[in-house]
Every structure is written in C-alpha cells, then in structure tokens.
Scaffold this active site. Structure first.
Site, PDB file in Angstrom:
ATOM      1  N   ASP A  71       0.832  -1.198   0.000  1.00  0.00           N
ATOM      2  CA  ASP A  71       0.000   0.000   0.000  1.00  0.00           C
ATOM      3  C   ASP A  71       0.870   1.253   0.000  1.00  0.00           C
ATOM      4  O   ASP A  71       0.356   2.367  -0.104  1.00  0.00           O
ATOM      5  CB  ASP A  71      -0.987  -0.007   1.165  1.00  0.00           C
ATOM      6  CG  ASP A  71      -0.329  -0.104   2.532  1.00  0.00           C
ATOM      7  OD1 ASP A  71       0.919  -0.135   2.604  1.00  0.00           O
ATOM      8  OD2 ASP A  71      -1.066  -0.163   3.547  1.00  0.00           O
ATOM      9  N   SER A  72       2.191   1.061   0.077  1.00  0.00           N
ATOM     10  CA  SER A  72       3.132   2.172  -0.149  1.00  0.00           C
ATOM     11  C   SER A  72       2.948   2.775  -1.538  1.00  0.00           C
ATOM     12  O   SER A  72       3.417   3.890  -1.800  1.00  0.00           O
ATOM     13  CB  SER A  72       4.572   1.687   0.022  1.00  0.00           C
ATOM     14  OG  SER A  72       4.793   0.475  -0.691  1.00  0.00           O
ATOM     15  N   ASP A 110      -0.922  -6.157  -0.488  1.00  0.00           N
ATOM     16  CA  ASP A 110      -1.359  -5.500   0.741  1.00  0.00           C
ATOM     17  C   ASP A 110      -2.870  -5.287   0.696  1.00  0.00           C
ATOM     18  O   ASP A 110      -3.401  -4.803  -0.317  1.00  0.00           O
ATOM     19  CB  ASP A 110      -0.689  -4.126   0.869  1.00  0.00           C
ATOM     20  CG  ASP A 110       0.339  -4.074   1.977  1.00  0.00           C
ATOM     21  OD1 ASP A 110       0.236  -4.876   2.921  1.00  0.00           O
ATOM     22  OD2 ASP A 110       1.240  -3.216   1.903  1.00  0.00           O
ATOM     23  N   LYS A 140      -1.357  -9.398   2.683  1.00  0.00           N
ATOM     24  CA  LYS A 140      -0.723  -8.930   3.919  1.00  0.00           C
ATOM     25  C   LYS A 140      -1.689  -8.038   4.680  1.00  0.00           C
ATOM     26  O   LYS A 140      -2.360  -7.186   4.081  1.00  0.00           O
ATOM     27  CB  LYS A 140       0.571  -8.165   3.627  1.00  0.00           C
ATOM     28  CG  LYS A 140       1.289  -7.699   4.903  1.00  0.00           C
ATOM     29  CD  LYS A 140       2.685  -7.198   4.615  1.00  0.00           C
ATOM     30  CE  LYS A 140       2.702  -5.827   3.996  1.00  0.00           C
ATOM     31  NZ  LYS A 140       2.153  -4.772   4.933  1.00  0.00           N
ATOM     32  N   GLU A 142      -2.113  -5.677   8.449  1.00  0.00           N
ATOM     33  CA  GLU A 142      -1.426  -5.047   9.567  1.00  0.00           C
ATOM     34  C   GLU A 142      -2.202  -5.264  10.857  1.00  0.00           C
ATOM     35  O   GLU A 142      -3.431  -5.233  10.868  1.00  0.00           O
ATOM     36  CB  GLU A 142      -1.287  -3.536   9.325  1.00  0.00           C
ATOM     37  CG  GLU A 142      -0.374  -3.167   8.174  1.00  0.00           C
ATOM     38  CD  GLU A 142      -0.196  -1.675   8.020  1.00  0.00           C
ATOM     39  OE1 GLU A 142       0.440  -1.270   7.037  1.00  0.00           O
ATOM     40  OE2 GLU A 142      -0.701  -0.909   8.880  1.00  0.00           O
ATOM     41  N   GLU A 208       8.366  -4.116  11.436  1.00  0.00           N
ATOM     42  CA  GLU A 208       8.804  -2.803  10.941  1.00  0.00           C
ATOM     43  C   GLU A 208       9.132  -1.868  12.088  1.00  0.00           C
ATOM     44  O   GLU A 208       8.328  -1.660  12.999  1.00  0.00           O
ATOM     45  CB  GLU A 208       7.725  -2.169  10.058  1.00  0.00           C
ATOM     46  CG  GLU A 208       8.131  -0.812   9.505  1.00  0.00           C
ATOM     47  CD  GLU A 208       7.214  -0.272   8.424  1.00  0.00           C
ATOM     48  OE1 GLU A 208       7.479   0.853   7.939  1.00  0.00           O
ATOM     49  OE2 GLU A 208       6.257  -0.975   8.061  1.00  0.00           O
TER      50      GLU A 208
END
Length: 290
Positions: A71-72, A110, A140, A142, A208
């Site tokens: 999602d970066s 993501d 992925k 979070e 991270e």
C-alpha cells in the site's frame, strides 16, 4: 525485453520446496512452503516492493523470491502523503501487472486501510478480489490480536496471510507518527501478538521499525519467517520499497540503504534528451525512417 520475448517456463509445476530460495531456478512459482523450508535451513532472503510489470520482470529475473505490492503505492505511485487513501480498486491493477510481469516470485498484495478491519467477512471479500481478479498468491494485513479473527477466516478459506507488526503505517494516527515500536512493555505485547498470529495460521510476519534485540527474539521464537524493515539484521528476510533502495526517494528513512542513484541518472538522461531536442541533434538519421 519485450513481452513477446519473455521466456515461458517449461518445467511442470510442483509443490516440492526449492533448495535455494534467492536466485533459484525459475521453473515454478515460489510458495509459502518454500519460505518455511528456507527458515528451517537458516537461509536469509530478500523481498522488494513492485507496482508494475516492467520492474517486476527485472526483480523476478534477478531471483527475488517474494514481491510485495504494498500500500506504499499510495505514496510512490499515486503521490499521497500516507498509505491511508489508497483503495482496493487502486491496488488491483498494480497487483495484476506484477503477477503478469513475473514468473517465479510469490506475489503478495497489501490489503489497504478500510478493506479488512471491519470484519472477517470484509477481509475475505477483499482478499478474494486480489486473488481472483489480480492473481495474487497471498495477502498482507497489519495488526496483532485485534485482527486474529480475520487471519483465521482467511487461512480457513485458503488464503495465505503475511502479518505485519511494529510500525503499522495504516495505524500511524493512533501510534502518534512514524516512530520505533516495541520498546519496554510494548515489546512483550508485540511478542504475544506474533505468537498469536502464528497460531492463527499466518505464514510469515513483517517486523517494521522495532528494536533489533526484540526482532531477534521474535525471530527465534517463531517457526514462521520474519521479514525485517528497520528491525536489525537477525530477521529471516529483509524488505525495502524499491524506490528507496534505488535512490528515487528524496528523504529515505534511517533503515534504508541506497544501492543506486536512479534519481540522478534519470535527471542526467532527461536533460541530455532535452538538449538534443532543442539543438536539433535528435532524432538523428539513424533514428529516422525513410
């Protein structure tokens, strides 16, 4: 290399784990079993982000075993100042392009903010779109214990899940900014989250911006691979955003090592092109059809 000359794998697919994860033979896609086998061997491996077919093809040919459509992309592709605005519809075409541009790498997508936090059913709906419409091989998410029901639902439905702990950019407003996570008592909480995610079925976990000592303890405590980004050298794998490692990001984070100066190379190239155009040197006769 044009798409018309891209080699087509001829080796029949197999589920037998590869003997070398990074740079191994390109006869089939890397699987989560391969990542688990690499952990057992003590083999470290690289993961990089990718958002289009051309860069995915370069990284895949270089032997990178896992490509993350992060999602970066919100920042490095779409120009936002955080990951929060990007949507499933924004990331689906990028994921599909990375899948088409690669032949060996495991492609992880993501799940963006707002696409899975609501419920396990929402998480499954979002993940199913990435796998059915874009061809992703895993997703992925979070978060720690608060997303265990989502992880369990996805794994039960056959969706491989990569977890993400520590600095979770989708929660940046709750965390109070981009800062190191897991110091003091919160380190014990992160460890507990990691173990719970492993029990829930996650096949790996990104760590991270956590202290190196904590990342090492988590890595040795889990049977699944850990992937570090700003988490020291003792994780099983390392990941970077490709624009960071290639020198395109103007102000990279402390944990970034630049391996190229693409920003400088691109600046010099486009200035040379512009000079040739304004002087009339380009196109020359060898660039012209008769």
């Amino acid at each position: 290399m044009s798409s018309s000359t891209t080699p087509t794998p001829t080796t029949p697919p197999t589920t037998t784990p590869t003997t070398t994860l990074y740079g191994g033979a390109a006869g089939r896609r890397v699987t989560v079993r391969d990542l688990a086998a690499a952990k057992e061997r003590g083999e470290r491996w690289p993961m990089v982000t990718a958002y289009d077919a051309m860069t995915a093809r370069v990284f895949d040919a270089a032997g990178i075993p896992v490509l993350l459509v992060g999602d970066s992309a919100a920042m490095v592709v779409y120009g936002y100042d955080s990951t929060l605005p990007v949507t499933v519809d924004d990331l689906l075409p990028l994921t599909a392009a990375v899948v088409r541009g690669s032949s060996r790498a495991l492609v992880v997508a993501d799940l963006p903010f707002g696409s899975y936090q609501g419920s396990p059913a929402q998480a499954l709906e979002s993940a199913a779109r990435f796998m059915k419409e874009a061809g992703a091989h895993a997703v992925k998410l979070e978060g720690g214990r608060r997303i265990l029901p989502q992880v369990e639902a996805l794994v039960s439905a056959g969706v491989p899940v990569m977890a993400h702990l520590g600095l979770t950019p989708q929660s940046v407003n709750v965390l109070g900014g981009y800062r190191v996570q897991g110091r003091g008592q919160s380190g014990d909480e992160l460890m507990a989250d990691a173990k719970d995610l492993e029990r829930a079925g996650a096949f790996s976990v990104v760590l991270e911006c956590v202290p190196a000592e904590l990342a090492h303890r988590v890595t040795t405590s889990l049977a699944i691979p850990t992937i570090g980004i700003g988490a020291g050298a003792q994780t099983d794998a390392q990941v970077l955003v490709w624009q960071d490692l290639m020198g395109l990001t103007p102000r990279p984070a402390k944990f970034v090592k630049r391996y190229a100066d693409l920003a400088g190379d691109m600046d010099r190239a486009v200035r040379a092109f512009a000079a040739d155009v304004t002087s009339g040197a380009f196109p020359a006769p060898e660039h012209t059809y008769s």
